[in-house]
Design a protein around this motif. Structure first.
Motif, PDB file in Angstrom:
ATOM      1  N   GLN A 197       0.992  -1.426  -0.314  1.00  0.00           N
ATOM      2  CA  GLN A 197      -0.031   0.170   0.315  1.00  0.00           C
ATOM      3  C   GLN A 197       0.454   1.215  -0.127  1.00  0.00           C
ATOM      4  O   GLN A 197       0.225   2.219  -0.404  1.00  0.00           O
ATOM      5  CB  GLN A 197      -0.496  -0.159   1.152  1.00  0.00           C
ATOM      6  N   LEU A 198       1.597   1.170   0.570  1.00  0.00           N
ATOM      7  CA  LEU A 198       3.128   2.529   0.587  1.00  0.00           C
ATOM      8  C   LEU A 198       3.793   2.822  -0.828  1.00  0.00           C
ATOM      9  O   LEU A 198       4.220   3.474  -0.423  1.00  0.00           O
ATOM     10  CB  LEU A 198       3.585   2.294   1.920  1.00  0.00           C
ATOM     11  N   ASN A 199       3.803   1.319  -1.440  1.00  0.00           N
ATOM     12  CA  ASN A 199       3.878   1.242  -2.721  1.00  0.00           C
ATOM     13  C   ASN A 199       5.857   1.906  -3.029  1.00  0.00           C
ATOM     14  O   ASN A 199       6.277   2.975  -3.312  1.00  0.00           O
ATOM     15  CB  ASN A 199       4.010   2.664  -3.862  1.00  0.00           C
ATOM     16  N   ILE A 239      17.234 -13.976  18.240  1.00  0.00           N
ATOM     17  CA  ILE A 239      18.326 -13.730  17.161  1.00  0.00           C
ATOM     18  C   ILE A 239      17.587 -13.668  15.979  1.00  0.00           C
ATOM     19  O   ILE A 239      16.405 -15.173  16.195  1.00  0.00           O
ATOM     20  CB  ILE A 239      19.589 -14.846  17.114  1.00  0.00           C
ATOM     21  N   GLY A 240      17.206 -13.845  14.982  1.00  0.00           N
ATOM     22  CA  GLY A 240      16.630 -14.036  13.573  1.00  0.00           C
ATOM     23  C   GLY A 240      17.067 -13.961  12.553  1.00  0.00           C
ATOM     24  O   GLY A 240      18.270 -13.258  12.172  1.00  0.00           O
ATOM     25  N   THR A 241      16.511 -14.677  11.555  1.00  0.00           N
ATOM     26  CA  THR A 241      17.577 -14.485  10.179  1.00  0.00           C
ATOM     27  C   THR A 241      17.145 -13.474   9.360  1.00  0.00           C
ATOM     28  O   THR A 241      16.178 -12.143   9.443  1.00  0.00           O
ATOM     29  CB  THR A 241      16.949 -16.514   9.740  1.00  0.00           C
ATOM     30  N   LEU A 242      18.100 -13.403   8.374  1.00  0.00           N
ATOM     31  CA  LEU A 242      17.659 -12.928   6.831  1.00  0.00           C
ATOM     32  C   LEU A 242      15.994 -12.735   7.163  1.00  0.00           C
ATOM     33  O   LEU A 242      15.942 -11.229   6.540  1.00  0.00           O
ATOM     34  CB  LEU A 242      18.108 -12.603   6.064  1.00  0.00           C
ATOM     35  N   HIS A 243      15.498 -14.216   6.510  1.00  0.00           N
ATOM     36  CA  HIS A 243      14.535 -13.925   5.747  1.00  0.00           C
ATOM     37  C   HIS A 243      13.245 -13.290   6.704  1.00  0.00           C
ATOM     38  O   HIS A 243      12.096 -12.833   6.473  1.00  0.00           O
ATOM     39  CB  HIS A 243      13.808 -15.589   5.060  1.00  0.00           C
ATOM     40  N   ARG A 244      13.697 -13.632   7.875  1.00  0.00           N
ATOM     41  CA  ARG A 244      12.641 -12.963   8.876  1.00  0.00           C
ATOM     42  C   ARG A 244      12.721 -11.360   8.687  1.00  0.00           C
ATOM     43  O   ARG A 244      11.840 -10.658   8.757  1.00  0.00           O
ATOM     44  CB  ARG A 244      12.702 -13.739  10.113  1.00  0.00           C
ATOM     45  N   ARG A 245      14.020 -10.462   8.542  1.00  0.00           N
ATOM     46  CA  ARG A 245      13.996  -8.905   8.286  1.00  0.00           C
ATOM     47  C   ARG A 245      13.351  -9.281   6.889  1.00  0.00           C
ATOM     48  O   ARG A 245      12.813  -7.815   6.491  1.00  0.00           O
ATOM     49  CB  ARG A 245      15.293  -9.161   7.918  1.00  0.00           C
ATOM     50  N   TYR A 246      13.544 -10.105   5.356  1.00  0.00           N
ATOM     51  CA  TYR A 246      12.534  -9.618   4.626  1.00  0.00           C
ATOM     52  C   TYR A 246      11.427  -9.771   4.973  1.00  0.00           C
ATOM     53  O   TYR A 246      10.172  -8.839   4.339  1.00  0.00           O
ATOM     54  CB  TYR A 246      12.480 -10.983   3.782  1.00  0.00           C
ATOM     55  N   GLU A 247      10.833 -10.464   5.649  1.00  0.00           N
ATOM     56  CA  GLU A 247       9.060 -10.645   6.147  1.00  0.00           C
ATOM     57  C   GLU A 247       9.076  -9.212   6.029  1.00  0.00           C
ATOM     58  O   GLU A 247       7.550  -9.020   6.146  1.00  0.00           O
ATOM     59  CB  GLU A 247       8.802 -11.842   7.275  1.00  0.00           C
ATOM     60  N   GLY A 248       9.505  -8.308   7.527  1.00  0.00           N
ATOM     61  CA  GLY A 248       9.209  -7.779   8.903  1.00  0.00           C
ATOM     62  C   GLY A 248       9.059  -6.455   7.538  1.00  0.00           C
ATOM     63  O   GLY A 248       8.464  -5.671   7.369  1.00  0.00           O
ATOM     64  N   HIS A 250       7.970  -6.336   4.067  1.00  0.00           N
ATOM     65  CA  HIS A 250       7.395  -6.640   3.701  1.00  0.00           C
ATOM     66  C   HIS A 250       6.063  -6.278   4.417  1.00  0.00           C
ATOM     67  O   HIS A 250       4.909  -5.510   3.934  1.00  0.00           O
ATOM     68  CB  HIS A 250       6.831  -7.638   3.158  1.00  0.00           C
ATOM     69  N   ARG A 251       5.834  -6.140   5.671  1.00  0.00           N
ATOM     70  CA  ARG A 251       4.576  -5.942   6.432  1.00  0.00           C
ATOM     71  C   ARG A 251       5.167  -4.215   6.138  1.00  0.00           C
ATOM     72  O   ARG A 251       3.822  -3.981   7.243  1.00  0.00           O
ATOM     73  CB  ARG A 251       5.144  -6.698   7.891  1.00  0.00           C
ATOM     74  N   ASP A 252       6.413  -3.966   6.969  1.00  0.00           N
ATOM     75  CA  ASP A 252       6.501  -2.365   6.884  1.00  0.00           C
ATOM     76  C   ASP A 252       5.806  -1.639   5.399  1.00  0.00           C
ATOM     77  O   ASP A 252       5.446  -0.616   5.989  1.00  0.00           O
ATOM     78  CB  ASP A 252       7.366  -1.941   6.892  1.00  0.00           C
ATOM     79  N   VAL A 256       1.905  -8.406   1.629  1.00  0.00           N
ATOM     80  CA  VAL A 256       1.076  -9.074   2.093  1.00  0.00           C
ATOM     81  C   VAL A 256       2.908 -10.263   1.964  1.00  0.00           C
ATOM     82  O   VAL A 256       2.968 -10.098   0.565  1.00  0.00           O
ATOM     83  CB  VAL A 256       0.551  -9.783   1.115  1.00  0.00           C
ATOM     84  N   PRO A 257       2.922 -10.593   2.917  1.00  0.00           N
ATOM     85  CA  PRO A 257       4.024 -10.442   3.038  1.00  0.00           C
ATOM     86  C   PRO A 257       4.782 -12.124   2.639  1.00  0.00           C
ATOM     87  O   PRO A 257       3.098 -13.362   3.087  1.00  0.00           O
ATOM     88  CB  PRO A 257       5.103 -10.709   4.629  1.00  0.00           C
ATOM     89  N   LEU A 258       5.654 -12.582   1.626  1.00  0.00           N
ATOM     90  CA  LEU A 258       5.921 -14.149   1.640  1.00  0.00           C
ATOM     91  C   LEU A 258       6.288 -14.965   2.033  1.00  0.00           C
ATOM     92  O   LEU A 258       6.618 -14.010   3.502  1.00  0.00           O
ATOM     93  CB  LEU A 258       6.808 -13.619   0.231  1.00  0.00           C
ATOM     94  N   PRO A 259       6.418 -15.944   2.564  1.00  0.00           N
ATOM     95  CA  PRO A 259       6.898 -16.944   3.080  1.00  0.00           C
ATOM     96  C   PRO A 259       8.548 -17.143   3.504  1.00  0.00           C
ATOM     97  O   PRO A 259       8.731 -16.901   1.953  1.00  0.00           O
ATOM     98  CB  PRO A 259       6.145 -18.049   2.674  1.00  0.00           C
ATOM     99  N   PRO A 260       9.116 -17.309   4.301  1.00  0.00           N
ATOM    100  CA  PRO A 260      10.827 -17.433   4.457  1.00  0.00           C
ATOM    101  C   PRO A 260      10.625 -18.394   4.186  1.00  0.00           C
ATOM    102  O   PRO A 260      10.675 -19.487   3.343  1.00  0.00           O
ATOM    103  CB  PRO A 260      10.947 -17.539   5.991  1.00  0.00           C
TER     104      PRO A 260
END
Length: 288
Positions: A197-199, A239-248, A250-252, A256-260
């Motif tokens: 939505q934030l484009n 601690i978290g993975t890079l794909h957790r950050r990717y998901e976050g 997307h949410r920001d 709709v975030p893709l799965p890790p």
């Protein structure tokens, strides 16, 4: 929402000419040139943050923001990931029920290999990440896979990164397999494509938006971004993975975030890590 978009649009206009440098080659198989892209990205940051050594970009935002660097240096005196490293080492060395272990699944017993991930697997025709192969190792030995974003998989990955500290990333794009180049190109397109939505695109925050406040946050630079993962984030409290950050991320953007470990995220990691070739492994890390 309007405030965030206005800030980023202003930043985009301010560095428009530099952004062209950061994506030096094209967006088709005929015109894309990964090495030209990598060198252009380095030139972009050398011009924008003159005086910051390229090798310092493994430290993320702390390479380009002195006040944040002072806080981070103090934090690193007692790193918040120390216990995760200890647990990761113990998990890595704990045998599976069949008597085998992670060391049996990886080159060099899994020690000092983080700099080679992700890589193109020609036989499977896909990008392979370290966390993906940690879980594949488990499943091949009759164990249940771990959850992708945090917990044991992040701790094991952190330990494997620790054993690789100081080794320069060396991501390959095989010249004799156009599918590998296509995977890189897909990751590049993903990085520069707007969504949500934030484009916003990844580039809006981590290229144009590097060291520009978005609310209370200072986005880190794209260069060196994957080098320090997994990370303990203050926001996560763990601690978290890079794909957790990717998901976050997307949410920001209200997307709709893709799965890790989705195909798209693995290609994005391939592109981003190639762009950090030559920088050293600096994980695990600590971030806000």
């Amino acid at each position: 929402m309007k405030t965030i978009k206005s800030m980023l649009l202003g930043a985009a206009f301010a560095v428009l000419s530099q952004t062209g440098m950061a994506a030096e080659s094209g967006f088709t198989l005929e015109t894309v040139n990964p090495e030209a892209d990598r060198l252009a990205l380095q030139a972009f940051y050398q011009e924008r943050f003159a005086g910051v050594p390229l090798e310092d970009y493994v430290n993320g935002i702390y390479a380009i923001d002195p006040p944040s660097r002072k806080q981070w240096d103090a934090l690193e005196e007692f790193p918040p990931y120390e216990f995760d490293l200890e647990e990761g080492e113990e998990l890595f060395n704990t045998p599976f029920a069949n008597g085998k272990g992670y060391a049996d699944c990886f080159e060099n017993g899994g020690i000092g290999i983080r700099q080679n991930y992700p890589y193109w697997n020609a036989e499977q025709g896909s990008i392979k990440t370290l966390e993906q192969e940690i879980n594949e190792c488990r499943e091949q030995n009759g164990e249940q896979p771990l959850k992708w974003k945090k917990g044991d998989v992040a701790k094991i990955s952190a330990y494997m990164a620790w054993t690789s500290r100081g080794k320069p990333f060396d991501i390959k794009i095989p010249e004799n397999d156009p599918r590998a180049l296509q995977a890189y190109l897909d990751g590049k397109k993903f990085f520069y494509s707007k969504r949500g939505q934030l484009n916003l695109s990844c580039a809006n925050c981590h290229l144009q938006g590097s060291r520009l406040y978005i609310r209370a946050d200072l986005p880190g630079p794209m260069l060196g971004h994957p080098t320090h993962f997994p990370v303990v984030r203050s926001k996560w409290g763990e601690i978290g993975t890079l794909h957790r950050r990717y998901e976050g991320c997307h949410r920001d953007t209200r997307s709709v975030p893709l799965p890790p470990q989705s195909d798209e995220f693995r290609k994005l990691e391939y592109f981003q890590t190639y762009m950090s070739n030559g920088l050293i492994v600096n994980g695990p890390g600590a971030r806000k």
